[in-house]
Design an enzyme around this catalytic site. Structure first.
Site, PDB file in Angstrom:
ATOM      1  N   LYS A 174    -108.701 -50.946  21.184  1.00  0.00           N
ATOM      2  CA  LYS A 174    -107.476 -51.162  20.402  1.00  0.00           C
ATOM      3  C   LYS A 174    -106.445 -50.040  20.546  1.00  0.00           C
ATOM      4  CE  LYS A 174    -110.246 -51.801  16.864  1.00  0.00           C
ATOM      5  NZ  LYS A 174    -110.946 -52.164  15.640  1.00  0.00           N
ATOM      6  N   ASP A 209    -116.319 -52.991  10.564  1.00  0.00           N
ATOM      7  CA  ASP A 209    -115.540 -53.865   9.660  1.00  0.00           C
ATOM      8  C   ASP A 209    -116.124 -55.275   9.542  1.00  0.00           C
ATOM      9  OD1 ASP A 209    -114.759 -54.434  12.281  1.00  0.00           O
ATOM     10  OD2 ASP A 209    -112.616 -54.244  11.925  1.00  0.00           O
TER      11      ASP A 209
HETATM   12  C1  BGC Z   1    -114.039 -53.099  17.964  1.00  0.00           C
HETATM   13  C2  BGC Z   1    -114.989 -53.612  16.907  1.00  0.00           C
HETATM   14  C3  BGC Z   1    -114.221 -54.093  15.703  1.00  0.00           C
HETATM   15  C4  BGC Z   1    -113.129 -55.062  16.121  1.00  0.00           C
HETATM   16  C5  BGC Z   1    -112.298 -55.551  14.946  1.00  0.00           C
HETATM   17  C6  BGC Z   1    -112.956 -54.106  18.256  1.00  0.00           C
HETATM   18  O1  BGC Z   1    -112.003 -53.572  19.128  1.00  0.00           O
HETATM   19  O2  BGC Z   1    -114.732 -52.787  19.153  1.00  0.00           O
HETATM   20  O3  BGC Z   1    -115.927 -52.634  16.533  1.00  0.00           O
HETATM   21  O4  BGC Z   1    -115.113 -54.706  14.817  1.00  0.00           O
HETATM   22  O5  BGC Z   1    -112.280 -54.462  17.053  1.00  0.00           O
HETATM   23  O6  BGC Z   1    -111.685 -54.505  14.283  1.00  0.00           O
END
Ligand code: BGC
Length: 463
Positions: A174, A209
């Site tokens: 992200k 989360d």
């Molecule tokens: C992460 C996860 C997370 C998800 C939603 C992903 O990029 O790797 O750990 O649960 O985003 O936030």
């Protein structure tokens, strides 16, 4: 490339530069790339179930299937006041979670936006920022710290968890990229930063989360078996039998259950089943984690607007849109936000007036003709619908893996895309129907608002 693009301020003086390609021709070419037919959905789903099973066997597979060390679901009777710190999306939140014991929760929270320098710099900078925010929250809310308050840390990135309060970062997602955090225990990093700032709080649980969303929803709906995030990123967690996790090395578990964080964003990184097209490819090339998080990049809020932007820019270059006239804004990566897609998809005026406003005022496109606005709207619809249908495949695969298609379960879903993107939930339901037939009714999709923060409190209570 940029030299060929005309400036936004320049008027299309000579008409013959504009190749008025038939609108339906443009749209049908895009549909060929973005529409996922039911049979393809079913093939993807089958492969998904196999991958879920494989990831439980041993480490090193595409789906990490991480045991969360959360082995008990809440009864709704847990009580107390807990701090939660929620890092993982666009915002970062510090909360006080009051569990009232009758499935009721109260929440006081403060949101902070994370500066870019903290997202991609040294670890210490990020963790100091987190500790300072906790300090600011405690001070503002007069929270007494003599008793060394327990804190649930929602850290929503792939971590290799080795205990409820220990986990080593595998990779960032992200848009985060603090290189020196990789392979470090993020709980230790946070505890050290809290100590540096003299904040008397200790981290008692590390939570993804998705796990938080599942647990917070289960606090008042015991039928909740799956937690999903459809926001900046995407992922799911679900309740698995310990006997079905060959790689589990943590010893006997009294409940016989373990919540598994699937890390489904990485599904099909090999790119064998997903219809990852040339626009997805272009978006991927420009991302800071090229080749990774393939499923996430086709579904989640960080990327959807960018895919639309890639399509628009290409159509401008081919002089199919806006008479070939571009703007610095539309040429800027990530400038076309997923929130603009929501606005455009919500525009039901006959002239697409709001679409025109988005294009003119936010993206500086001087002359978006009605035909152009219709094409842009259709692009948003195609990218948004594909995302919802793929999210549904993930849910169907998890429910199938759990053997819950017949008996049913509640799936708690949180995240800005699910909550705010128009028609997302209905499009998911339609795709679930194509995948599960009449059994679709057994899968109850429920909005699990604030789940990632509240869940951290619930898990801290159980820990
Ligand atoms: C992460 C996860 C997370 C998800 C939603 C992903 O990029 O790797 O750990 O649960 O985003 O936030």
């Amino acid at each position: 490339m940029f030299n060929e693009v005309k400036s936004a301020m320049q008027k299309p003086t000579r008409k013959y530069t504009y190749r008025e390609v038939d609108e339906s021709e443009v749209i049908s070419a895009l549909e060929d790339l973005f529409v996922i037919r039911p049979q393809t959905l079913r093939n993807i789903c089958k492969h998904f179930v196999d991958e879920l099973t494989l990831g439980l066997k041993e480490d090193g597979h595409t789906l990490k299937m991480i045991p969360s060390y959360v082995a008990n679901r809440p009864t709704g009777k847990e009580t107390g006041s807990y701090l939660a710190l929620d890092l993982g999306g666009t915002n970062f939140r510090v909360c006080e979670v009051y569990l009232e014991g009758d499935s009721k929760v109260r929440l006081t929270q403060k949101k902070f936006s994370i500066p870019d320098y903290a997202k991609c710099g040294q670890s210490d900078v990020l963790f100091d920022f987190l500790a300072e925010s906790v300090l600011a929250f405690i001070t503002e809310n007069n929270i007494p710290t003599e008793s060394d308050i327990p804190l649930g840390f929602t850290f929503s990135f792939p971590v290799k968890q080795t205990a409820i309060d220990k986990g080593y970062l595998i990779n960032w997602t992200k848009g985060f990229d603090c290189k020196d955090t990789i392979n470090k225990d993020v709980v230790e990093l946070l505890n050290e930063a809290l100590a540096r700032k003299n904040v008397k709080v200790h981290v008692s649980a590390l939570v993804n989360d998705t796990v938080g969303t599942l647990m917070s929803h289960a606090y008042n709906d015991p039928g909740t078996m799956v937690g999903v995030i459809l926001g900046t990123g995407t992922n799911a967690a679900y309740v698995e039998k310990v006997s079905a996790i060959p790689k589990w090395e943590g010893g006997p578990v009294e409940s016989g259950e373990m919540i598994i964080n699937c890390e489904w964003g990485a599904f099909d990184n090999e790119r064998v089943v997903l219809p990852f097209n040339k626009y997805d490819q272009m978006m991927d090339e420009g991302s800071n984690n090229k080749g990774e998080q393939t499923f996430e990049k086709m579904i989640s809020g960080l990327y959807l607007g960018e895919i639309v932007r890639q399509v628009i820019v290409e159509l401008i270059q081919r002089r199919v849109l806006f008479g070939g006239i571009s703007s610095p804004e539309i040429e800027t990566p990530y400038k076309f936000e997923t929130a603009y897609m929501s606005r455009i998809e919500r525009d039901h005026t006959s002239d697409l007036i709001d679409t025109k406003m988005v294009l003119q005022e936010l993206l500086n496109i001087p002359y978006p003709a009605p035909r152009d606005r219709r094409i842009v709207r259709r692009i948003c619809e195609l990218v948004g619908t594909r995302a919802a249908r793929l999210a549904a495949v993930g849910v169907a695969a998890v429910v199938t893996k759990m053997n819950r298609v017949d008996s049913g379960c509640t799936v708690a879903i949180d995240g800005s895309v699910y909550e705010h993107y128009p028609h997302f939930a209905n499009r998911m339901k339609d795709a679930l129907h194509e995948l599960l037939g009449m059994f679709e009714e057994n899968v109850s999709l429920q909005l699990g608002k604030d789940g990632s923060s509240v869940g951290a409190g619930v898990i801290a209570a159980l820990a």
